[in-house]
Design a protein around this motif. Structure first.
Motif, PDB file in Angstrom:
ATOM      1  N   HIS A  17       0.832  -1.200   0.000  1.00 21.98           N
ATOM      2  CA  HIS A  17       0.000   0.000   0.000  1.00 21.98           C
ATOM      3  C   HIS A  17       0.866   1.249   0.000  1.00 21.98           C
ATOM      4  N   ALA A  18       1.976   1.194   0.778  1.00 23.99           N
ATOM      5  CA  ALA A  18       2.848   2.361   0.879  1.00 23.99           C
ATOM      6  C   ALA A  18       3.543   2.651  -0.444  1.00 23.99           C
ATOM      7  N   GLN A  19       3.666   1.639  -1.290  1.00 28.28           N
ATOM      8  CA  GLN A  19       4.373   1.800  -2.557  1.00 28.28           C
ATOM      9  C   GLN A  19       3.453   2.259  -3.692  1.00 28.28           C
ATOM     10  N   ILE A  20       2.182   2.434  -3.407  1.00 26.90           N
ATOM     11  CA  ILE A  20       1.269   2.922  -4.441  1.00 26.90           C
ATOM     12  C   ILE A  20       1.681   4.332  -4.856  1.00 26.90           C
ATOM     13  N   ARG A  21       1.835   4.551  -6.128  1.00 23.94           N
ATOM     14  CA  ARG A  21       2.228   5.861  -6.640  1.00 23.94           C
ATOM     15  C   ARG A  21       0.966   6.653  -6.980  1.00 23.94           C
ATOM     16  N   TYR A  22       0.357   7.225  -5.965  1.00 23.13           N
ATOM     17  CA  TYR A  22      -0.856   8.005  -6.174  1.00 23.13           C
ATOM     18  C   TYR A  22      -0.569   9.152  -7.144  1.00 23.13           C
ATOM     19  N   GLY A  23      -1.435   9.287  -8.128  1.00 19.10           N
ATOM     20  CA  GLY A  23      -1.247  10.318  -9.138  1.00 19.10           C
ATOM     21  C   GLY A  23      -0.465   9.848 -10.339  1.00 19.10           C
ATOM     22  N   GLY A  45     -10.806   2.006  -3.776  1.00 17.65           N
ATOM     23  CA  GLY A  45     -11.777   1.590  -2.776  1.00 17.65           C
ATOM     24  C   GLY A  45     -13.165   1.333  -3.318  1.00 17.65           C
ATOM     25  N   LYS A  46     -14.056   0.975  -2.410  1.00 17.92           N
ATOM     26  CA  LYS A  46     -15.452   0.700  -2.745  1.00 17.92           C
ATOM     27  C   LYS A  46     -16.362   1.413  -1.754  1.00 17.92           C
ATOM     28  N   ILE A  67      -6.191   9.581   0.270  1.00 16.67           N
ATOM     29  CA  ILE A  67      -6.674   8.427  -0.490  1.00 16.67           C
ATOM     30  C   ILE A  67      -6.499   7.159   0.323  1.00 16.67           C
ATOM     31  N   ALA A  68      -5.317   6.993   0.923  1.00 16.37           N
ATOM     32  CA  ALA A  68      -5.044   5.795   1.723  1.00 16.37           C
ATOM     33  C   ALA A  68      -6.002   5.681   2.901  1.00 16.37           C
ATOM     34  N   ALA A  69      -6.312   6.816   3.546  1.00 12.99           N
ATOM     35  CA  ALA A  69      -7.194   6.798   4.720  1.00 12.99           C
ATOM     36  C   ALA A  69      -8.659   6.629   4.345  1.00 12.99           C
TER      37      ALA A  69
END
Length: 293
Positions: A17-23, A45-46, A67-69
């Motif tokens: 999850h920490a490695q997700i490159r948001y954007g 998410g859903k 986004i993560a939260a």
């Protein structure tokens, strides 16, 4: 043994999850033509739709913590605004929050989202206010952080030193240095057309200086429930924030202590938990003297 394996899986999930490159996530990133721009967005998410709107000069990646939260409970739709992030610029000579609100409305129509919750930071909050004026039926509730209803030319902002030039000995400097460096390099890294960077930046700056121009009468007409948030040392004066709160008929107020305009970077746990708390409960208009009756 099972407990050990479970612990490994939990750790692996956290790292992934920490490695997700948001954007910049090709697994979920999409483009859609909205009027005269190609809008970039990512979905996580859903559940009930929650639309995230970033600040000026920024992009989806500045909202990564949110986004993560929030994607644990909502279907988060994070968008890059017109002329920013991975969304294209147009040939229009100027940029306005009202136009960006129309872009969001157009995106919702194309994705068949009838109604959503909103979280907007800085310019994203201004876009949410403009959307509440033209399409309130699309909004369930909204949270706006460091937002303003009048442009910076009207004297509603403090000096930029208050927010952006931090003392290098301040412990917050180490905490926010990396996300701020990433923020200030957004255009150079993400702009789809590098030849338009200078023009796009000028449009964003001119827009923030001149807009929005929302009157108190207009604010008083908005019936969408809003949570008005700001750092107690935000770049916008506390008086302006209070005026925004007082003139939105269905508003709540939350001032983040010891925080500036970048409170989601400085106090993410506090900011995220308050937003989730607010969004989870139905709006209730309180009377200051109700407990005496």
């Amino acid at each position: 043994m099972k407990a050990f394996i479970f612990s490994i899986l939990v750790c692996w999930a956290a790292v992934a999850h920490a490695q997700i490159r948001y954007g910049s996530n090709p697994a979920v990133g999409k483009r859609i033509q909205v009027g005269d721009i190609s809008m970039y967005y990512e979905t996580y998410g859903k559940g009930e739709p929650l639309i995230l709107l970033h600040g000026g000069y920024g992009s989806i990646e500045t909202m990564g913590g949110m986004i993560a939260a929030f994607s644990k409970k909502y279907q988060v739709l994070a968008v890059d605004s017109r002329s920013q992030g991975r969304t294209t610029d147009s040939d229009a000579k100027e940029l306005t929050y009202a136009q960006m609100a129309l872009d969001v409305n157009g995106l919702m129509d194309l994705l068949q989202i009838k109604k959503a919750k909103f979280v907007g930071w800085s310019d994203g909050g201004d876009i949410a206010l403009e959307l509440a004026l033209i399409h309130p039926e699309k909004m369930d509730k909204a949270v706006i952080m460091g937002a303003n209803f009048l442009g910076e030319s009207k004297g509603v902002a403090l000096t930029m030193d208050t927010t952006w030039k931090m003392n290098s000995t301040d412990p917050l400097f180490a905490k926010t240095r990396k996300p701020l460096a990433q923020y200030f390099s957004t255009y150079e890294r993400l702009a789809p057309d590098k030849t338009k960077i200078a023009a796009s930046k000028k449009k964003v700056a001119d827009n923030a200086f001149n807009n929005p121009n929302i009157s108190l009468v207009q604010l008083n007409s908005i019936q969408v429930p809003f949570l008005v948030m700001a750092g107690d040392h935000d770049m916008f004066t506390i008086d302006h924030t209070i005026a925004l709160y007082k003139n939105l008929p269905r508003a709540s107020l939350y001032i983040v202590p010891d925080a500036t305009h970048i409170s989601p970077f400085e106090e993410p746990e506090l900011v995220h938990s308050e937003i989730l708390r607010y969004l989870a409960k139905p709006y209730r208009k309180l009377d200051a003297l109700y407990f005496w009756r």
